[in-house]
Enzyme design. Structure first.
Site, PDB file in Angstrom:
ATOM      1  CG  HIS A   1      -2.111  -0.885   1.082  1.00 44.36           C
ATOM      2  ND1 HIS A   1      -1.996  -2.253   1.089  1.00 44.36           N
ATOM      3  CD2 HIS A   1      -3.423  -0.610   0.884  1.00 44.36           C
ATOM      4  CE1 HIS A   1      -3.202  -2.784   0.907  1.00 44.36           C
ATOM      5  NE2 HIS A   1      -4.084  -1.813   0.789  1.00 44.36           N
ATOM      6  N   PRO A   2       0.363   2.313  -0.655  1.00 44.34           N
ATOM      7  CG  PRO A   2      -1.077   3.878  -1.620  1.00 44.34           C
ATOM      8  CD  PRO A   2      -0.940   2.403  -1.320  1.00 44.34           C
TER       9      PRO A   2
ATOM     10  CD  GLN B   1      -3.610  10.640  -7.249  1.00 44.06           C
ATOM     11  OE1 GLN B   1      -2.700   9.828  -7.181  1.00 44.06           O
ATOM     12  NE2 GLN B   1      -3.457  11.901  -6.902  1.00 44.06           N
ATOM     13  NE  ARG B   2     -12.288   6.473  -8.119  1.00 40.88           N
ATOM     14  CZ  ARG B   2     -11.831   5.554  -8.972  1.00 40.88           C
ATOM     15  NH1 ARG B   2     -11.274   5.902 -10.095  1.00 40.88           N
ATOM     16  NH2 ARG B   2     -11.926   4.269  -8.685  1.00 40.88           N
ATOM     17  CD  GLU B   3      -9.868   3.769  -2.456  1.00 44.12           C
ATOM     18  OE1 GLU B   3     -10.440   2.895  -3.110  1.00 44.12           O
ATOM     19  OE2 GLU B   3      -8.810   3.576  -1.819  1.00 44.12           O
ATOM     20  CD  GLN B   4      -3.658   8.169   0.007  1.00 41.42           C
ATOM     21  OE1 GLN B   4      -3.096   9.201   0.359  1.00 41.42           O
ATOM     22  NE2 GLN B   4      -3.043   7.002  -0.025  1.00 41.42           N
TER      23      GLN B   4
ATOM     24  CG  PHE C   1      -0.802   4.360   9.887  1.00 37.77           C
ATOM     25  CD1 PHE C   1      -1.354   3.545  10.872  1.00 37.77           C
ATOM     26  CD2 PHE C   1       0.024   5.397  10.280  1.00 37.77           C
ATOM     27  CE1 PHE C   1      -1.076   3.761  12.210  1.00 37.77           C
ATOM     28  CE2 PHE C   1       0.305   5.619  11.615  1.00 37.77           C
ATOM     29  CZ  PHE C   1      -0.246   4.800  12.583  1.00 37.77           C
TER      30      PHE C   1
ATOM     31  CG  LEU D   1      -7.453   5.395   7.738  1.00 35.77           C
ATOM     32  CD1 LEU D   1      -7.238   5.943   9.131  1.00 35.77           C
ATOM     33  CD2 LEU D   1      -6.682   6.183   6.723  1.00 35.77           C
TER      34      LEU D   1
END
Lengths: 173, 173
Positions: free
Chosen positions: A67-68, A85-88, A119, A121
């Protein structure tokens, strides 16, 4: 939602479409493909969870390491996987204030040092201030508990991504 | 070869460098990272093999489904992962004659239909005529045997890629 289509595409297309349900882990989709036919979204989701649960601890830690970083450089540069990208961005993590960015970067570094993975989430369900408070709380948890928490988030992210993909399946499949 | 460097890079760099030792499977590298420090190339390689062996059958089939088709369209278009592009080109698979291409495409399709995963073989050790004969032989094997054979090839490919990476580690790490 058209499970008939999901069940009939060849494995190359299946892996292409579902290859990022678990971040940067086309293997998960490629393994889940063995379990078809799928009855519905929940059934498909269940097999992704089973794949994760069946991994040894090193493999589960590996899932997280793919994960990034939350609110990290990849996000600013726009080089994340489209879903991340969309989620963050939706969580307001793309352009946090300077103080907020410094705080998140520090928490991320502490997490990597303490647990050996980043992390993870469900960014799209939170806002940046809530994210920082949540990371501070999780940073104090025992490693085995944080591993469980983070994998739970991976599964939730996967469920949301599956729902997106199956809602838009005609365009993608 | 510099194992000290391998053992000291952070997990993001580790996954970036070793993420395609197993084709399109950064998870393998990310999981193997949990086992550091590594004493030498053989030790590192052993952990990649252990990761594959610990997967349930669906996961092992998944490993194979993440591989490109031998001498397939991705090779002609140059869109393969760099390692695969190099390996398949070295085996003379980039520009086979028309008859040879047709023969390989047919064998690939038969393999996917019979086993549910593509042929995987150490392309850089063979030539196109040997590849075709080998595929014909393997196509007649029971599925469990072909799964074992193909995973053996995955491990050999991984060993060759690791050796390449560690020979050139100063440039990559």
């Amino acid at each position: 939602m058209n499970m008939e289509k999901v069940n009939s595409v060849d494995f190359g297309d299946f892996v292409e479409v579902f290859g990022n349900v678990i971040e940067r882990c086309p293997l998960a989709a490629a393994a889940v493909r063995s379990q078809r036919p799928f009855s519905d979204l929940e059934d498909l989701e269940k097999h992704f969870c089973t794949f994760i649960d069946a991994l040894p601890r090193s493999g589960q830690e590996g899932i997280l390491r793919c994960h990034p970083h939350l609110a990290g450089r990849e996000l600013q540069r726009g080089t994340l996987a489209a879903e991340s990208q969309r989620e963050q961005s939706a969580a307001g993590l793309q352009n946090p204030g300077t103080d907020e960015r410094r705080r998140l970067a520090k928490l991320n570094a502490q997490c990597r040092a303490r647990f050996g993975f980043p992390f993870v989430l469900v960014a799209r369900l939170r806002d940046p201030a809530v994210v920082a408070r949540e990371l501070e709380r999780r940073l104090r948890c025992p490693p085995a508990q944080e591993l469980r928490t983070a994998l739970g988030e991976v599964k939730t992210i996967g469920r949301l991504r599956l729902a997106d993909l199956l809602g838009a399946d005609c365009a993608r499949l």
